[in-house]
Write a protein that holds these residues in place. Structure first.
Motif, PDB file in Angstrom:
ATOM      1  N   SER A 139       0.813  -1.216   0.000  1.00 22.69           N
ATOM      2  CA  SER A 139       0.000   0.000   0.000  1.00 22.69           C
ATOM      3  C   SER A 139       0.845   1.262   0.000  1.00 22.69           C
ATOM      4  N   GLN A 140       2.099   1.155   0.383  1.00 25.61           N
ATOM      5  CA  GLN A 140       2.978   2.318   0.413  1.00 25.61           C
ATOM      6  C   GLN A 140       3.831   2.447  -0.852  1.00 25.61           C
ATOM      7  N   LEU A 141       3.696   1.497  -1.760  1.00 28.28           N
ATOM      8  CA  LEU A 141       4.567   1.474  -2.935  1.00 28.28           C
ATOM      9  C   LEU A 141       4.051   2.341  -4.079  1.00 28.28           C
ATOM     10  N   LYS A 142       4.979   3.034  -4.708  1.00 31.78           N
ATOM     11  CA  LYS A 142       4.723   3.714  -5.965  1.00 31.78           C
ATOM     12  C   LYS A 142       5.516   2.969  -7.042  1.00 31.78           C
ATOM     13  N   VAL A 143       4.806   2.423  -8.015  1.00 32.05           N
ATOM     14  CA  VAL A 143       5.430   1.583  -9.037  1.00 32.05           C
ATOM     15  C   VAL A 143       5.178   2.187 -10.406  1.00 32.05           C
ATOM     16  N   ALA A 144       6.235   2.268 -11.222  1.00 30.13           N
ATOM     17  CA  ALA A 144       6.103   2.750 -12.594  1.00 30.13           C
ATOM     18  C   ALA A 144       6.376   1.613 -13.574  1.00 30.13           C
ATOM     19  N   ILE A 145       5.473   1.433 -14.528  1.00 27.93           N
ATOM     20  CA  ILE A 145       5.642   0.450 -15.596  1.00 27.93           C
ATOM     21  C   ILE A 145       5.845   1.220 -16.894  1.00 27.93           C
ATOM     22  N   ILE A 146       6.973   0.941 -17.554  1.00 23.50           N
ATOM     23  CA  ILE A 146       7.397   1.787 -18.658  1.00 23.50           C
ATOM     24  C   ILE A 146       7.561   0.992 -19.951  1.00 23.50           C
ATOM     25  N   GLY A 148      -2.755  -4.445  -3.562  1.00 26.96           N
ATOM     26  CA  GLY A 148      -3.055  -3.129  -3.007  1.00 26.96           C
ATOM     27  C   GLY A 148      -1.967  -2.093  -3.162  1.00 26.96           C
ATOM     28  N   ALA A 149      -1.254  -2.099  -4.287  1.00 30.31           N
ATOM     29  CA  ALA A 149      -0.199  -1.113  -4.516  1.00 30.31           C
ATOM     30  C   ALA A 149      -0.751   0.302  -4.372  1.00 30.31           C
ATOM     31  N   GLY A 150       0.025   1.160  -3.711  1.00 30.19           N
ATOM     32  CA  GLY A 150      -0.441   2.507  -3.424  1.00 30.19           C
ATOM     33  C   GLY A 150      -0.662   3.352  -4.658  1.00 30.19           C
ATOM     34  N   GLU A 151       0.262   3.295  -5.604  1.00 30.64           N
ATOM     35  CA  GLU A 151       0.133   4.068  -6.835  1.00 30.64           C
ATOM     36  C   GLU A 151       0.808   3.318  -7.973  1.00 30.64           C
ATOM     37  N   ILE A 152       0.112   3.203  -9.082  1.00 31.91           N
ATOM     38  CA  ILE A 152       0.665   2.567 -10.271  1.00 31.91           C
ATOM     39  C   ILE A 152       0.705   3.607 -11.384  1.00 31.91           C
ATOM     40  N   ARG A 153       1.899   3.870 -11.885  1.00 30.53           N
ATOM     41  CA  ARG A 153       2.070   4.796 -13.002  1.00 30.53           C
ATOM     42  C   ARG A 153       2.443   4.000 -14.247  1.00 30.53           C
ATOM     43  N   VAL A 154       1.860   4.376 -15.351  1.00 35.05           N
ATOM     44  CA  VAL A 154       2.155   3.721 -16.625  1.00 35.05           C
ATOM     45  C   VAL A 154       2.612   4.790 -17.611  1.00 35.05           C
ATOM     46  N   VAL A 192       9.333   7.386  -7.481  1.00 31.34           N
ATOM     47  CA  VAL A 192       8.796   6.015  -7.429  1.00 31.34           C
ATOM     48  C   VAL A 192       9.743   5.071  -6.691  1.00 31.34           C
ATOM     49  N   ASP A 193       9.168   4.010  -6.138  1.00 31.56           N
ATOM     50  CA  ASP A 193       9.933   3.016  -5.389  1.00 31.56           C
ATOM     51  C   ASP A 193      10.419   1.871  -6.272  1.00 31.56           C
ATOM     52  N   ALA A 194       9.754   1.658  -7.393  1.00 33.92           N
ATOM     53  CA  ALA A 194      10.122   0.566  -8.296  1.00 33.92           C
ATOM     54  C   ALA A 194       9.831   0.972  -9.727  1.00 33.92           C
ATOM     55  N   VAL A 195      10.765   0.618 -10.620  1.00 29.71           N
ATOM     56  CA  VAL A 195      10.616   0.904 -12.046  1.00 29.71           C
ATOM     57  C   VAL A 195      10.639  -0.430 -12.784  1.00 29.71           C
ATOM     58  N   MET A 196       9.544  -0.739 -13.459  1.00 30.42           N
ATOM     59  CA  MET A 196       9.439  -1.991 -14.197  1.00 30.42           C
ATOM     60  C   MET A 196       9.512  -1.676 -15.690  1.00 30.42           C
ATOM     61  N   MET A 197      10.666  -1.953 -16.288  1.00 31.35           N
ATOM     62  CA  MET A 197      10.867  -1.673 -17.709  1.00 31.35           C
ATOM     63  C   MET A 197      10.360  -2.844 -18.549  1.00 31.35           C
ATOM     64  N   LEU A 198       9.842  -2.532 -19.732  1.00 37.28           N
ATOM     65  CA  LEU A 198       9.342  -3.550 -20.640  1.00 37.28           C
ATOM     66  C   LEU A 198      10.194  -3.591 -21.903  1.00 37.28           C
ATOM     67  N   ARG A 199      10.310  -4.762 -22.476  1.00 36.66           N
ATOM     68  CA  ARG A 199      11.086  -4.929 -23.708  1.00 36.66           C
ATOM     69  C   ARG A 199      10.367  -4.276 -24.885  1.00 36.66           C
TER      70      ARG A 199
END
Length: 315
Positions: free
Chosen positions: A164-171, A191-197, A226-233
Protein backbone atom coordinates in the motif's frame (compact mmCIF):
# COMPACT_ATOMS: atom_id res chain seq x y z
CA UNK A 1 -15.80 -22.00 -21.99
CA UNK A 2 -14.74 -20.54 -18.65
CA UNK A 3 -12.35 -22.72 -16.67
CA UNK A 4 -12.21 -22.29 -12.91
CA UNK A 5 -8.68 -21.89 -11.57
CA UNK A 6 -9.79 -22.29 -7.96
CA UNK A 7 -12.33 -24.90 -6.85
CA UNK A 8 -15.09 -24.51 -4.26
CA UNK A 9 -12.69 -25.50 -1.49
CA UNK A 10 -10.22 -22.78 -2.48
CA UNK A 11 -7.75 -25.23 -4.01
CA UNK A 12 -5.84 -24.14 -7.10
CA UNK A 13 -6.68 -26.48 -10.02
CA UNK A 14 -4.92 -24.63 -12.84
CA UNK A 15 -2.74 -21.51 -12.98
CA UNK A 16 -3.96 -19.54 -15.98
CA UNK A 17 -4.04 -15.86 -15.03
CA UNK A 18 -3.60 -13.51 -12.10
CA UNK A 19 -6.74 -11.63 -13.10
CA UNK A 20 -9.37 -12.35 -10.48
CA UNK A 21 -7.11 -14.66 -8.47
CA UNK A 22 -8.06 -14.25 -4.79
CA UNK A 23 -5.56 -12.30 -2.75
CA UNK A 24 -5.32 -15.16 -0.25
CA UNK A 25 -4.21 -17.54 -3.00
CA UNK A 26 -1.68 -15.09 -4.42
CA UNK A 27 -0.18 -14.41 -0.98
CA UNK A 28 -0.05 -18.12 -0.24
CA UNK A 29 1.92 -18.72 -3.45
CA UNK A 30 4.29 -15.86 -2.60
CA UNK A 31 4.85 -17.27 0.90
CA UNK A 32 5.55 -20.73 -0.49
CA UNK A 33 7.90 -19.33 -3.15
CA UNK A 34 9.82 -17.48 -0.44
CA UNK A 35 10.06 -20.70 1.54
CA UNK A 36 11.49 -22.52 -1.47
CA UNK A 37 13.95 -19.68 -2.03
CA UNK A 38 15.07 -19.93 1.60
CA UNK A 39 15.51 -23.71 1.23
CA UNK A 40 17.57 -23.71 -1.96
CA UNK A 41 19.69 -26.85 -2.06
CA UNK A 42 17.57 -28.74 0.47
CA UNK A 43 17.54 -32.37 -0.81
CA UNK A 44 14.28 -33.05 1.05
CA UNK A 45 12.43 -31.01 -1.56
CA UNK A 46 13.02 -33.73 -4.15
CA UNK A 47 10.30 -35.88 -2.62
CA UNK A 48 7.54 -33.27 -3.12
CA UNK A 49 6.62 -34.34 -6.68
CA UNK A 50 8.30 -37.73 -6.86
CA UNK A 51 6.36 -39.96 -9.24
CA UNK A 52 4.73 -37.04 -11.06
CA UNK A 53 5.45 -36.12 -14.68
CA UNK A 54 5.49 -32.53 -15.90
CA UNK A 55 5.52 -31.67 -19.60
CA UNK A 56 6.71 -28.32 -20.92
CA UNK A 57 4.43 -27.95 -23.93
CA UNK A 58 5.71 -24.94 -25.86
CA UNK A 59 4.13 -23.79 -29.11
CA UNK A 60 6.19 -20.60 -29.02
CA UNK A 61 9.96 -20.20 -28.51
CA UNK A 62 11.30 -19.58 -25.02
CA UNK A 63 14.59 -20.03 -23.23
CA UNK A 64 14.35 -18.43 -19.80
CA UNK A 65 10.81 -19.47 -18.89
CA UNK A 66 11.17 -23.02 -20.16
CA UNK A 67 14.52 -23.57 -18.43
CA UNK A 68 13.13 -22.13 -15.20
CA UNK A 69 10.17 -24.52 -15.20
CA UNK A 70 12.44 -27.48 -15.96
CA UNK A 71 14.71 -26.67 -13.04
CA UNK A 72 11.72 -26.04 -10.77
CA UNK A 73 10.12 -29.40 -11.58
CA UNK A 74 13.42 -31.26 -11.21
CA UNK A 75 14.14 -29.68 -7.83
CA UNK A 76 10.80 -31.03 -6.63
CA UNK A 77 11.64 -34.52 -7.91
CA UNK A 78 9.27 -34.64 -10.88
CA UNK A 79 10.07 -36.34 -14.17
CA UNK A 80 10.23 -33.71 -16.93
CA UNK A 81 9.24 -34.15 -20.56
CA UNK A 82 10.20 -31.34 -22.95
CA UNK A 83 7.87 -31.04 -25.94
CA UNK A 84 8.99 -28.97 -28.91
CA UNK A 85 6.05 -28.20 -31.18
CA UNK A 86 8.30 -27.31 -34.11
CA UNK A 87 9.56 -30.90 -34.37
CA UNK A 88 6.38 -32.68 -33.28
CA UNK A 89 3.24 -33.99 -34.92
CA UNK A 90 1.70 -30.53 -34.62
CA UNK A 91 3.83 -29.61 -37.62
CA UNK A 92 1.98 -32.38 -39.48
CA UNK A 93 -1.43 -31.05 -38.58
CA UNK A 94 -2.12 -32.54 -35.14
CA UNK A 95 -4.13 -30.16 -32.97
CA UNK A 96 -2.92 -28.87 -29.61
CA UNK A 97 -5.87 -30.65 -27.99
CA UNK A 98 -4.90 -34.00 -29.52
CA UNK A 99 -1.31 -33.49 -28.41
CA UNK A 100 -2.52 -32.83 -24.86
CA UNK A 101 -4.79 -35.90 -24.84
CA UNK A 102 -2.03 -38.16 -26.18
CA UNK A 103 0.42 -36.99 -23.54
CA UNK A 104 -2.23 -37.37 -20.83
CA UNK A 105 -2.68 -40.97 -21.99
CA UNK A 106 1.05 -41.51 -21.44
CA UNK A 107 0.68 -40.46 -17.81
CA UNK A 108 1.59 -36.77 -17.77
CA UNK A 109 0.10 -35.06 -14.70
CA UNK A 110 0.91 -31.42 -15.34
CA UNK A 111 1.42 -29.30 -18.44
CA UNK A 112 3.34 -26.05 -18.66
CA UNK A 113 2.04 -24.44 -21.85
CA UNK A 114 3.20 -21.45 -23.88
CA UNK A 115 1.15 -20.40 -26.88
CA UNK A 116 0.97 -17.37 -29.19
CA UNK A 117 -2.84 -17.18 -29.12
CA UNK A 118 -4.86 -15.37 -26.45
CA UNK A 119 -6.79 -17.82 -24.29
CA UNK A 120 -5.18 -20.92 -25.79
CA UNK A 121 -4.03 -22.34 -22.44
CA UNK A 122 -7.44 -21.89 -20.81
CA UNK A 123 -9.02 -23.69 -23.78
CA UNK A 124 -6.67 -26.63 -23.28
CA UNK A 125 -7.45 -26.64 -19.55
CA UNK A 126 -11.11 -27.03 -20.49
CA UNK A 127 -10.24 -30.17 -22.45
CA UNK A 128 -8.03 -31.70 -19.74
CA UNK A 129 -9.30 -34.58 -17.69
CA UNK A 130 -9.93 -34.17 -13.93
CA UNK A 131 -6.67 -34.26 -12.02
CA UNK A 132 -4.57 -32.85 -14.85
CA UNK A 133 -3.19 -29.39 -14.08
CA UNK A 134 -2.23 -26.71 -16.61
CA UNK A 135 0.10 -23.78 -16.04
CA UNK A 136 0.07 -20.83 -18.39
CA UNK A 137 3.69 -20.05 -19.32
CA UNK A 138 2.56 -17.12 -21.46
CA UNK A 139 -0.23 -16.90 -24.01
CA UNK A 140 -0.87 -14.19 -26.57
CA UNK A 141 -0.83 -10.70 -25.16
CA UNK A 142 -2.98 -11.35 -22.12
CA UNK A 143 -1.31 -13.44 -19.44
CA UNK A 144 2.00 -14.67 -18.05
CA UNK A 145 1.04 -15.45 -14.45
CA UNK A 146 4.28 -17.02 -13.21
CA UNK A 147 6.19 -13.95 -14.43
CA UNK A 148 3.80 -11.82 -12.41
CA UNK A 149 4.32 -14.06 -9.41
CA UNK A 150 8.11 -13.84 -9.57
CA UNK A 151 7.95 -10.07 -10.10
CA UNK A 152 5.81 -9.65 -6.98
CA UNK A 153 8.12 -11.95 -5.02
CA UNK A 154 11.09 -9.82 -6.08
CA UNK A 155 9.31 -6.62 -5.09
CA UNK A 156 8.23 -8.08 -1.77
CA UNK A 157 11.76 -9.15 -0.91
CA UNK A 158 13.04 -5.65 -1.66
CA UNK A 159 10.23 -3.54 -0.23
CA UNK A 160 8.29 -5.67 2.24
CA UNK A 161 4.82 -7.15 2.10
CA UNK A 162 2.85 -3.90 2.55
CA UNK A 163 2.32 -2.83 -1.04
CA UNK A 164 0.00 0.00 0.00
CA UNK A 165 2.98 2.32 0.41
CA UNK A 166 4.57 1.47 -2.94
CA UNK A 167 4.72 3.71 -5.97
CA UNK A 168 5.43 1.58 -9.04
CA UNK A 169 6.10 2.75 -12.59
CA UNK A 170 5.64 0.45 -15.60
CA UNK A 171 7.40 1.79 -18.66
CA UNK A 172 7.26 0.91 -22.36
CA UNK A 173 5.12 -1.19 -24.67
CA UNK A 174 2.19 -2.00 -22.41
CA UNK A 175 -0.19 -2.49 -25.32
CA UNK A 176 1.47 -5.69 -26.56
CA UNK A 177 2.83 -6.95 -23.22
CA UNK A 178 1.32 -9.92 -21.40
CA UNK A 179 3.83 -9.24 -18.61
CA UNK A 180 2.54 -5.70 -18.09
CA UNK A 181 -1.08 -6.85 -17.95
CA UNK A 182 -0.21 -9.59 -15.50
CA UNK A 183 1.81 -7.29 -13.25
CA UNK A 184 -1.04 -4.78 -13.24
CA UNK A 185 -3.45 -7.47 -12.04
CA UNK A 186 -1.02 -8.53 -9.31
CA UNK A 187 -0.24 -5.01 -8.13
CA UNK A 188 -3.94 -4.20 -7.85
CA UNK A 189 -4.65 -7.42 -5.96
CA UNK A 190 -1.84 -6.69 -3.51
CA UNK A 191 -3.05 -3.13 -3.01
CA UNK A 192 -0.20 -1.11 -4.52
CA UNK A 193 -0.44 2.51 -3.42
CA UNK A 194 0.13 4.07 -6.83
CA UNK A 195 0.67 2.57 -10.27
CA UNK A 196 2.07 4.80 -13.00
CA UNK A 197 2.16 3.72 -16.62
CA UNK A 198 4.28 5.49 -19.21
CA UNK A 199 5.09 4.96 -22.87
CA UNK A 200 4.46 6.31 -26.34
CA UNK A 201 0.75 6.78 -27.00
CA UNK A 202 1.00 4.24 -29.83
CA UNK A 203 2.16 1.59 -27.33
CA UNK A 204 -0.45 2.17 -24.62
CA UNK A 205 -3.78 0.31 -24.62
CA UNK A 206 -6.98 2.31 -24.91
CA UNK A 207 -9.21 -0.11 -23.02
CA UNK A 208 -9.80 -0.91 -19.35
CA UNK A 209 -6.27 -2.31 -18.96
CA UNK A 210 -5.03 0.91 -17.38
CA UNK A 211 -8.04 1.58 -15.15
CA UNK A 212 -6.93 3.17 -11.88
CA UNK A 213 -3.41 3.92 -13.15
CA UNK A 214 -1.76 7.30 -13.62
CA UNK A 215 -0.96 7.41 -17.34
CA UNK A 216 1.56 9.71 -18.98
CA UNK A 217 3.88 9.96 -21.97
CA UNK A 218 6.40 11.93 -19.87
CA UNK A 219 9.02 9.44 -18.67
CA UNK A 220 10.76 11.89 -16.34
CA UNK A 221 7.48 12.74 -14.61
CA UNK A 222 6.58 9.05 -14.28
CA UNK A 223 9.88 8.35 -12.50
CA UNK A 224 9.57 11.12 -9.93
CA UNK A 225 9.77 9.57 -6.45
CA UNK A 226 8.80 6.01 -7.43
CA UNK A 227 9.93 3.02 -5.39
CA UNK A 228 10.12 0.57 -8.30
CA UNK A 229 10.62 0.90 -12.05
CA UNK A 230 9.44 -1.99 -14.20
CA UNK A 231 10.87 -1.67 -17.71
CA UNK A 232 9.34 -3.55 -20.64
CA UNK A 233 11.09 -4.93 -23.71
CA UNK A 234 10.58 -3.02 -26.93
CA UNK A 235 9.74 -5.58 -29.59
CA UNK A 236 11.51 -4.76 -32.84
CA UNK A 237 8.40 -5.53 -34.88
CA UNK A 238 6.83 -2.37 -33.42
CA UNK A 239 9.27 -0.39 -35.55
CA UNK A 240 8.24 -2.34 -38.63
CA UNK A 241 4.60 -1.56 -37.84
CA UNK A 242 5.45 2.14 -37.63
CA UNK A 243 4.42 2.42 -33.96
CA UNK A 244 7.77 3.93 -32.97
CA UNK A 245 10.46 5.78 -34.88
CA UNK A 246 14.09 4.79 -34.58
CA UNK A 247 15.65 2.90 -31.70
CA UNK A 248 17.66 5.99 -30.89
CA UNK A 249 14.48 8.05 -30.73
CA UNK A 250 12.85 5.54 -28.40
CA UNK A 251 15.90 5.45 -26.14
CA UNK A 252 15.97 9.23 -26.00
CA UNK A 253 12.37 9.38 -24.82
CA UNK A 254 11.94 6.16 -22.83
CA UNK A 255 15.37 4.64 -22.18
CA UNK A 256 16.26 4.22 -18.51
CA UNK A 257 19.64 5.84 -17.88
CA UNK A 258 21.49 6.32 -14.60
CA UNK A 259 20.75 10.05 -14.78
CA UNK A 260 17.03 9.45 -15.24
CA UNK A 261 16.93 6.91 -12.44
CA UNK A 262 18.01 9.63 -9.98
CA UNK A 263 14.49 11.06 -10.26
CA UNK A 264 13.14 7.96 -8.52
CA UNK A 265 13.26 7.45 -4.75
CA UNK A 266 16.82 6.96 -3.41
CA UNK A 267 16.27 3.25 -2.71
CA UNK A 268 14.26 2.59 -5.87
CA UNK A 269 14.69 -0.79 -7.56
CA UNK A 270 14.68 -1.65 -11.26
CA UNK A 271 13.03 -4.71 -12.79
CA UNK A 272 12.90 -6.05 -16.35
CA UNK A 273 11.28 -9.34 -17.50
CA UNK A 274 13.93 -9.94 -20.18
CA UNK A 275 15.28 -10.39 -22.67
CA UNK A 276 16.71 -6.87 -22.50
CA UNK A 277 17.54 -4.60 -25.39
CA UNK A 278 20.54 -2.89 -23.84
CA UNK A 279 20.91 0.67 -25.00
CA UNK A 280 17.26 0.80 -26.08
CA UNK A 281 14.93 0.49 -23.09
CA UNK A 282 17.72 0.25 -20.51
CA UNK A 283 21.39 1.22 -20.27
CA UNK A 284 24.15 -1.14 -19.18
CA UNK A 285 25.02 0.81 -16.04
CA UNK A 286 21.41 0.57 -14.86
CA UNK A 287 20.84 -3.07 -15.85
CA UNK A 288 24.06 -4.11 -14.11
CA UNK A 289 23.94 -1.47 -11.36
CA UNK A 290 23.25 -1.74 -7.62
CA UNK A 291 19.55 -0.89 -7.94
CA UNK A 292 18.89 -3.60 -10.52
CA UNK A 293 16.97 -6.70 -9.43
CA UNK A 294 16.95 -8.26 -12.88
CA UNK A 295 19.07 -11.30 -12.02
CA UNK A 296 17.15 -11.63 -8.77
CA UNK A 297 14.00 -11.93 -10.87
CA UNK A 298 15.62 -14.74 -12.86
CA UNK A 299 16.57 -16.58 -9.68
CA UNK A 300 13.10 -16.04 -8.20
CA UNK A 301 11.57 -17.55 -11.32
CA UNK A 302 12.62 -20.99 -10.14
CA UNK A 303 11.20 -20.55 -6.64
CA UNK A 304 7.94 -19.06 -7.94
CA UNK A 305 7.45 -21.89 -10.41
CA UNK A 306 8.27 -24.46 -7.76
CA UNK A 307 5.47 -22.97 -5.65
CA UNK A 308 2.92 -23.22 -8.45
CA UNK A 309 3.86 -26.80 -9.36
CA UNK A 310 3.83 -27.93 -5.73
CA UNK A 311 0.40 -26.43 -5.04
CA UNK A 312 -1.09 -27.89 -8.23
CA UNK A 313 0.53 -31.34 -8.17
CA UNK A 314 1.63 -31.97 -4.58
CA UNK A 315 -0.16 -34.38 -2.30
Amino acid sequence: MTVAQVDAQGRLRHFLTLEGLPRTVLVRLLDLAQNFDDRRGDPALRSALAGKTVCTLFFEPSTRTRSSFQIAAQRLGADVLNFDASTSSTSKGETARDTLKNLEAMGVHGFVVRHREDGAVAALAGDARPGTALVNAGDGRIAHPTQGLLDMLTLRQAKGSDFSQLKVAIIGDVKHSRVARTDLHALRTLGAGEIRVCGPKSLLPNDETLAGCSVTQDFDAALEGVDAVMMLRLQRERMEEGLVGSLAEYHGAYGLTAQRLRRAAPEAVVLHPGPMNRGVEIDDDVADGPQSLILRQVANGVAARMAVLEVLLGA
